[in-house]
Scaffold this motif. Structure first.
Motif, mmCIF file in Angstrom:
data_model
loop_
_atom_site.group_PDB
_atom_site.id
_atom_site.type_symbol
_atom_site.label_atom_id
_atom_site.label_comp_id
_atom_site.label_asym_id
_atom_site.label_seq_id
_atom_site.Cartn_x
_atom_site.Cartn_y
_atom_site.Cartn_z
ATOM 1 N N LEU A 42 0.861 -1.212 -0.005
ATOM 2 C CA LEU A 42 0.125 -0.046 -0.127
ATOM 3 C C LEU A 42 0.886 1.082 -0.016
ATOM 4 O O LEU A 42 1.903 1.185 0.288
ATOM 5 C CB LEU A 42 -0.988 -0.073 1.236
ATOM 6 N N SER A 43 0.457 2.285 -0.318
ATOM 7 C CA SER A 43 1.162 3.492 -0.251
ATOM 8 C C SER A 43 0.107 4.652 0.393
ATOM 9 O O SER A 43 -0.962 4.559 0.068
ATOM 10 C CB SER A 43 1.486 4.003 -1.644
ATOM 11 N N VAL A 44 0.807 5.567 1.040
ATOM 12 C CA VAL A 44 0.093 6.827 1.558
ATOM 13 C C VAL A 44 0.775 8.118 0.875
ATOM 14 O O VAL A 44 1.962 8.200 1.244
ATOM 15 C CB VAL A 44 0.293 6.914 3.076
ATOM 16 N N PRO A 45 0.042 8.768 0.152
ATOM 17 C CA PRO A 45 0.440 9.913 -0.558
ATOM 18 C C PRO A 45 0.645 11.291 0.605
ATOM 19 O O PRO A 45 -0.122 11.198 1.719
ATOM 20 C CB PRO A 45 -0.733 10.417 -1.402
ATOM 21 N N GLU A 46 1.843 12.121 0.365
ATOM 22 C CA GLU A 46 1.671 13.005 1.265
ATOM 23 C C GLU A 46 0.588 14.108 1.275
ATOM 24 O O GLU A 46 0.039 14.414 0.377
ATOM 25 C CB GLU A 46 3.060 14.104 0.956
ATOM 26 N N GLY A 47 0.277 14.518 2.361
ATOM 27 C CA GLY A 47 -1.035 15.453 2.760
ATOM 28 C C GLY A 47 -2.247 14.934 2.458
ATOM 29 O O GLY A 47 -3.280 15.438 2.321
ATOM 30 N N LYS A 48 -2.286 13.702 2.656
ATOM 31 C CA LYS A 48 -3.626 12.842 2.626
ATOM 32 C C LYS A 48 -4.062 11.854 3.756
ATOM 33 O O LYS A 48 -3.019 11.560 4.331
ATOM 34 C CB LYS A 48 -3.660 11.909 1.250
ATOM 35 N N ILE A 49 -5.258 11.576 3.892
ATOM 36 C CA ILE A 49 -5.583 10.697 4.853
ATOM 37 C C ILE A 49 -6.058 9.190 4.158
ATOM 38 O O ILE A 49 -6.621 9.245 3.253
ATOM 39 C CB ILE A 49 -6.975 11.406 5.499
ATOM 40 N N VAL A 50 -5.149 8.383 4.553
ATOM 41 C CA VAL A 50 -5.533 7.044 4.123
ATOM 42 C C VAL A 50 -6.168 5.952 5.262
ATOM 43 O O VAL A 50 -5.676 6.045 6.376
ATOM 44 C CB VAL A 50 -4.346 6.541 3.270
ATOM 45 N N ALA A 51 -7.351 5.311 4.842
ATOM 46 C CA ALA A 51 -7.866 4.436 5.945
ATOM 47 C C ALA A 51 -7.606 3.004 5.558
ATOM 48 O O ALA A 51 -7.712 2.499 4.355
ATOM 49 C CB ALA A 51 -9.220 4.759 5.890
ATOM 50 N N LEU A 52 -7.118 2.175 6.548
ATOM 51 C CA LEU A 52 -6.800 0.608 6.384
ATOM 52 C C LEU A 52 -7.930 0.166 7.237
ATOM 53 O O LEU A 52 -7.772 0.078 8.573
ATOM 54 C CB LEU A 52 -5.500 0.391 6.801
ATOM 55 N N LEU A 53 -8.971 -0.542 6.672
ATOM 56 C CA LEU A 53 -10.165 -1.104 7.251
ATOM 57 C C LEU A 53 -10.087 -2.634 7.418
ATOM 58 O O LEU A 53 -9.189 -3.199 6.417
ATOM 59 C CB LEU A 53 -11.320 -0.600 6.481
ATOM 60 N N GLY A 54 -10.575 -3.385 8.067
ATOM 61 C CA GLY A 54 -10.774 -4.845 7.980
ATOM 62 C C GLY A 54 -11.245 -5.317 9.871
ATOM 63 O O GLY A 54 -11.357 -4.341 10.462
#
Length: 279
Positions: A42-54
């Motif tokens: 997975l990757s997380v772009p700078e300045g963004k919110i990324v959710a990891l669900l499960g």
């Protein structure tokens, strides 16, 4: 466009722009034999919110421990793959050095220092910083309740107040990436709304990059720009927050809407694997 299952062998690219964090095909084992993460990318772009669900046991917390360098304390290790932060391989970097480089984790269960005051808890989170006064004022700006309670003993705070304190303490390290492990755990709905509102505000006002893992998929997707769904140690689905909220399987099994009879738990549905199109 419908969200597609993420290929295990390549890091995903959730948004345009340079990724701040990249996990490339990592495997994690405990006690040299127990495989928990199975080629996760997975990757997380700078300045963004990324959710990891499960669901419970999917490997979400292990993912954050792999990123933050805490696996060795639990007899775990990354057996293959890589973790890259700001283009630098940090797979074998010690946890304190990751904090110094801008990675901060707010662990599940809050873990405040109960016998210290609110102010002392915050100062404890700034051991890598010289600008403690500046950072503590930033925390008080985003969490004014903490300013009002700065001299109170942390052990006597409510669950929601302790969660704010835990996030504030993580912010004291002035991170470029803030990782949150189940910030809504055990909190009343109004407090959950407040906590996620502040997460969105931190992102919008100071550009903080956030990776949040949650079982409360609805709340997480309301503030996230992109999301990943994880099951059995691997990414099974990814897409923008809008795409995931509109996906029929996500609606039924994670958001509690759609399907006959309302919300269903996949553990209670015999045809779960047949119904889930990514399996």
């Amino acid at each position: 466009m419908s969200p597609q299952a993420a290929p295990a062998a390549e890091p995903a690219s959730p948004a345009a722009g340079s990724p701040l964090l990249v996990l490339n095909n990592i495997e994690v084992i405990y006690d040299e034999v127990i495989l928990v993460l199975r080629g996760l990318s997975l990757s997380v772009p700078e300045g963004k919110i990324v959710a990891l669900l499960g669901s419970n046991g999917a490997g979400k917390s292990t993912t954050l421990k792999a990123v933050s360098g805490l696996l060795p304390s639990e007899r775990g290790e990354i057996s293959s793959g890589s973790v890259t932060f700001e283009g630098r391989d940090v797979t074998r970097m010690d946890a304190p050095d990751r904090v110094k480089n801008g990675m901060s984790l707010c662990m599940e269960g809050r873990h405040v220092f109960p016998h210290l005051t609110v102010a002392d808890n915050l100062i404890a989170g700034a051991y890598t910083r010289r600008d403690k006064a500046e950072q503590i004022e930033l925390v008080y700006e985003f969490f004014p309740k903490l300013a009002d309670m700065r001299n109170r003993t942390a052990g006597y705070l409510s669950g929601g107040e302790q969660q704010m304190l835990a996030i504030g303490r993580a912010l004291m390290a002035k991170p470029r990436l803030l990782m949150l492990d189940e910030p809504s755990l055990g909190l009343a709905p109004l407090l959950v709304t407040e906590i996620f509102g502040q997460i969105a505000r931190l992102n919008a006002e100071i550009g903080l990059t956030v990776l949040v893992i949650e079982q409360n998929a609805r709340r997480a997707l309301e503030v996230a720009h992109h999301g990943y769904i994880m099951e059995q140690g691997r990414i099974v689905l990814e897409g923008s927050s809008t795409e995931l909220q509109e996906n029929p399987d996500v609606k039924e099994f994670y958001l509690g809407v759609g399907g006959e009879g309302g919300r269903k738990s996949y553990r209670e549905v015999k045809h779960y694997k047949r119904r889930k199109r990514w399996l």
